[in-house]
Design an enzyme around this catalytic site. Structure first.
Site, PDB file in Angstrom:
ATOM      1  N   GLU A 194     -28.365  -4.984 -43.587  1.00 33.14           N
ATOM      2  CA  GLU A 194     -29.405  -3.947 -43.705  1.00 33.14           C
ATOM      3  C   GLU A 194     -30.432  -4.116 -42.573  1.00 33.14           C
ATOM      4  OE1 GLU A 194     -31.749  -4.548 -47.246  1.00 33.14           O
ATOM      5  OE2 GLU A 194     -32.549  -2.500 -47.253  1.00 33.14           O
ATOM      6  N   LYS A 220     -30.370   4.688 -48.331  1.00 30.50           N
ATOM      7  CA  LYS A 220     -30.519   3.842 -49.524  1.00 30.50           C
ATOM      8  C   LYS A 220     -31.142   4.623 -50.681  1.00 30.50           C
ATOM      9  CE  LYS A 220     -32.630  -0.733 -50.440  1.00 30.50           C
ATOM     10  NZ  LYS A 220     -33.423  -1.800 -49.765  1.00 30.50           N
ATOM     11  N   CYS A 247     -28.111  -2.663 -50.028  1.00 33.40           N
ATOM     12  CA  CYS A 247     -28.906  -3.669 -50.751  1.00 33.40           C
ATOM     13  C   CYS A 247     -29.186  -3.319 -52.214  1.00 33.40           C
ATOM     14  CB  CYS A 247     -30.191  -3.917 -49.970  1.00 33.40           C
ATOM     15  SG  CYS A 247     -30.985  -5.492 -50.346  1.00 33.40           S
TER      16      CYS A 247
END
Lengths: 593, 593
Positions: free
Chosen positions: B44, B127, B163
């Site tokens: 990330e 995300k 994540c």
């Protein structure tokens, strides 16, 4: 139409002091009752103080807040104030379930408003809109509410809302329109920024139009750590008229009579149409639940008329000075310090800090120390003494040369290490006086010099509170000149007019190392406060070479400072949140990264 | 079933160093291509580093990130690596619109993953789940994504996630099941905590079951300011089998062959039922959009088989030691320091910090300074010298008495002011050496003594990095004993076994002022790390009188420290977020507020 006498208690609160804050609510409720008010509203989180930050994760604290609320209700009734409707902010939680700082963000905790009457908690409301920008981190701490609370009081429907709810279109205020309320009470802990009052009034007006109801906006006053709350409480009619307004930075009770439509007279959006109300452009959340309750009994009759009046606004300098004085006074008093100490160099920064401290605490609680070295000019020592004489603060002289010489005799130091050594010896002396006499040490570096790193870590940066941390040098001079026009001038004219110098080597001047503050400050403001990049700063009319130079200085200063003392940051804005930049950061404006 | 060779690049990244990070991606992509991999995944925010904090508010930075991504795609093609699919994290934004730190939280910015191929950005993913607890503030910085990105690669459908997406049930992983993907790539910047690897594996297993697909989890390694990323990258099959796992704290490429169902062979939830997949209990968000794209060309044939293997886990002490060494090394190197300096008292804390520094940087970059006073025992001086001799660090002696005497001769000081004076003179000497020679000053106070305030502000607290800030005293001893079993013991046995003392007055011992560390540390852990209140700590079996005493000490220390130096905080957990407590806070456990 019923006439409701409403009191807005624009008062101070201290984080964690549940007993003291509850006592303050009882005291001001007594004053409100004495004025004949039917309802008194206190600020957001009045009972706990604001902001409570990670305290919210401690179950024991949240439980203490809930207990304080119920015992406050009982206490008000015991005081004979049971008939007064009291709206007060506190912290609640959904249940006894434990959460921790690692748990799902904000699970369970509520930023709450309660209405107390006849010893009971009649109604509660949970804040909907949780700000998570600038100084706010509420997504981390709280779970948002999802229903509107409406309490009928003497025939008038009153909606409860909290702070940020008023900054967002839609939500509780459109629900209040649907519910057909006559009054929305909005309780706040809204921190001061320069000219924030220019933003608040139009905001309250927009929301009053949205709700089609009168809005009573009450804000906290006082300093809490790095924030200052400025008050500026107000009442605005559904047509946008400013009906009453309190002052800034004053603890006061704003009492005002409102003729409000009775609940039966107000059409709501589920009933008949209402051509008289301003149009609302936002989508109305038709599905928001509305919890209704009622306060028992009738309104006590009024024998006179009360108008709260509209307080005037003051100049920028007066506003900033008041914020700095109040911020310092509350930091000192709320933390239990009896006195402060600061180094008096004879320069403008320490002179302004001394004047703020004397205004905040009185001269008998302020000690100024002249800390001359071999490089200190005669006028520096004289101007420091003059400052003391003008204000009546306690003055002492502690020459630093013997200590500096002891280091130089035992170590081989040169250049900037010797310059910094002098500033650090001064820091040691001030901290020794703090340990010996219990003073809080005040730091005196202004925002401009902090931003470009014109300061010594563990030297002139020593101290617990720096009133000028967020004040650019240009504004420091502006404040000094303004303050000297208010009564006896506390600041020596020479401190204002002479060229600034750190006096750490012979004939040193700020202008040897720094651009003129009149061109430096706008670049700092753009880069630090407004996140502008190099190209934007140039497009705004700043000299390209100067922009490059200043950005290099700020980057270098920021990273050096934080590399050498993590946690040391410069601030984004007056009484605002510190910039949170990575310490390790190789990004450079101009594309060299 | 197609066989996909996948490479997880568990590598380091530096905040702001876009050019350096891009170069690292090209270097490791070359290694991945050399291993025959079809796809390589980087962590990330690989391109920007993580966390970038308020840098995200600067348009110039976000633009630089976007430009770095497109030029990376071109650069990979120019390197002859165009056929390799490269998944890499970066920062994107919805458009050129300006936002500032005062704007609506997270407007416009995206925590993004891109897939690069043949010089182009083939697909991007934003995300979904933005953590806003513990060390994370992503609600403040980013806008969440709302669609899933699926890329067909050699006949296999691959979903991109980032994540926190893997820490939440529902969302992208259930959408991936509906999309019928064969592989989910999850890129991470997941900070180290003690035993975090015990949490990660079951988590990845749950999400693999939820998606009904293999999950490739790649994490960053390296230190960034107060965080350390530990790697622990892994590949887990849809049945939960751990197929491959990288080490902790190692920069490495984990290469593993996966036989994956071709896109045509995988039923998705909008098609036929799929009895073979594990049941998912969560509600499936049927309305999440799925953006599909495809990588041109066929998979290059494989001539051998690669198995990444499963790395063993290490002991707690080895894990913590590695984290401390890596955290210090990256702090020093990423900030461009050539060397470090620390005071060597002969005690356990400074000895352990010196051993960490020597392991991180080599003895030639570490200077230890003995700073004896009149109260320093002979064994203190001898143990400091012994430490230097064992490790080969540069050793110097700077007696502090002449400087201390200069202050005492010129000021009237007594008691704690004299004790603190000694620590502050040491701080001035270390900072003078830092200014003179360019060293970073290391601080050596352990978490236990910092928590209870057994430390001098601007004295032993001076320094830019403290490896022991989050290490309780009990763990300091544990680490020392463990490290001495690994090859030649660097730490003098006497430093480990003697009773700890600050040596600021005759015959002073820690035990004069503090409870035994074996009973102190669990109370600190409960109160500081886990937000337990007084009653909960007593219920957990701690002695009530001791709990009261320790809580008083921690409260007093915390408020005194922050009152005298705002920004100075103690930390909640190893490499974790500092507690953010109000400075002014009158709340006291036990109800006395």
């Amino acid at each position: 139409m019923p006439t409701l006498r409403i009191a807005l208690a624009q008062v101070n609160s201290t984080v964690g002091d549940l007993a003291g804050n509850a006592a303050s609510v009882r005291r001001w409720s007594r004053a409100a009752a004495d004025s004949g008010a039917h309802l008194v509203a206190f600020p957001e989180m009045m009972l706990t103080g604001y902001p409570i930050e990670d305290l919210v994760f401690r179950d024991s604290f949240v439980e203490a807040s809930r207990r304080a609320l119920t015992s406050l209700a009982a206490g008000l009734a015991a005081d004979g104030l049971g008939e007064l409707a009291v709206v007060v902010g506190y912290v609640d939680a959904d249940g006894p379930a434990r959460i921790s700082s690692d748990a799902t963000p904000g699970a369970g905790r509520r930023d709450a408003s309660a209405l107390l009457h006849r010893g009971e908690v009649v109604a509660t409301y949970f804040k909907h809109h949780l700000p998570n920008y600038g100084v706010f981190d509420e997504d981390r701490y709280f779970r948002p509410g999802d229903s509107l609370t409406v309490v009928r009081l003497g025939g008038v429907d009153v909606a409860l809302t909290v702070c940020e709810d008023i900054w967002q279109a839609g939500g509780p205020f459109t629900a209040a329109r649907r519910a057909g309320v006559g009054l929305v009470v909005n309780i706040n802990a809204s921190p001061y920024e320069l000219n924030k009052d220019d933003v608040r009034l139009p905001l309250v007006q927009r929301r009053a139009a949205e709700a089609g109801a009168t809005v009573a906006y009450v804000n906290m006053i006082g300093g809490q750590d790095e924030l200052v709350f400025d008050g500026d409480s107000m009442i605005v009619g559904p047509d946008g008229e400013l009906l009453a307004r309190a002052g800034q930075f004053t603890e006061e009770l704003l009492v005002h009579d409102l003729e409000l439509p009775g609940a039966d007279a107000v059409p709501n959006d589920s009933g008949s149409t209402d051509a008289a109300k301003p149009r609302v452009e936002q989508e109305i959340p038709q599905d928001m639940a509305i919890d209704r309750s009622a306060v028992a009994g009738d309104l006590a009759p009024l024998t006179d008329r009360r108008d709260g009046g509209v307080a005037d606004r003051v100049s920028d300098e007066a506003e900033v000075w008041s914020a700095l004085v109040m911020g310092l006074r509350d930091y000192v008093d709320k933390n239990g310090f009896r006195s402060v100490v600061l180094g008096l160099s004879g320069g403008i920064d320490s002179a302004v800090v001394a004047a703020i401290a004397v205004d905040a605490l009185g001269p008998e609680r302020v000690t100024g120390v002249s800390l001359p070295s071999g490089y200190s000019s005669e006028h520096s020592k004289d101007d420091a003494a003059d400052m003391a004489k003008r204000t009546g603060l306690t003055f002492r002289v502690e020459p630093i040369q013997p200590m500096v010489d002891a280091f130089l005799a035992n170590m081989t130091l040169s250049g900037v290490a010797v310059e910094n050594l002098q500033a650090r010896v001064r820091g040691v002396i001030l901290m020794a006086l703090s340990n010996q006499d219990g003073h809080l040490v005040l730091t005196t570096g202004n925002k401009s010099e902090l931003a470009v790193g014109y300061s010594t870590l563990y030297g002139d940066s020593v101290g617990g509170f720096n009133p000028l941390k967020d004040v650019p040098k240009s504004m420091v001079w502006q404040l000094a000149r303004w303050r000297n026009t208010q009564g006896d001038p506390p600041i020596p004219e020479n401190s204002i007019t002479k060229a600034p110098s750190a006096e750490l080597r012979p004939d040193q001047k700020d202008s040897d190392s720094l651009p003129d503050y009149s061109v430096l400050d706008p670049i700092i403001k753009g880069y630090v406060d407004h996140d502008l990049g190099r190209d934007e700063l140039v497009a705004a009319g700043n000299d390209p070479a100067l922009v490059d130079r200043v950005l290099r200085m700020v980057d270098l200063a920021e990273y050096k400072r934080r590399q050498s003392a993590p946690g040391t940051k410069i601030s984004g804005k007056a009484f605002g949140r510190d910039r949170r930049l990575p310490i390790t950061n190789r990004f450079r404006e101009g594309g060299a990264s």
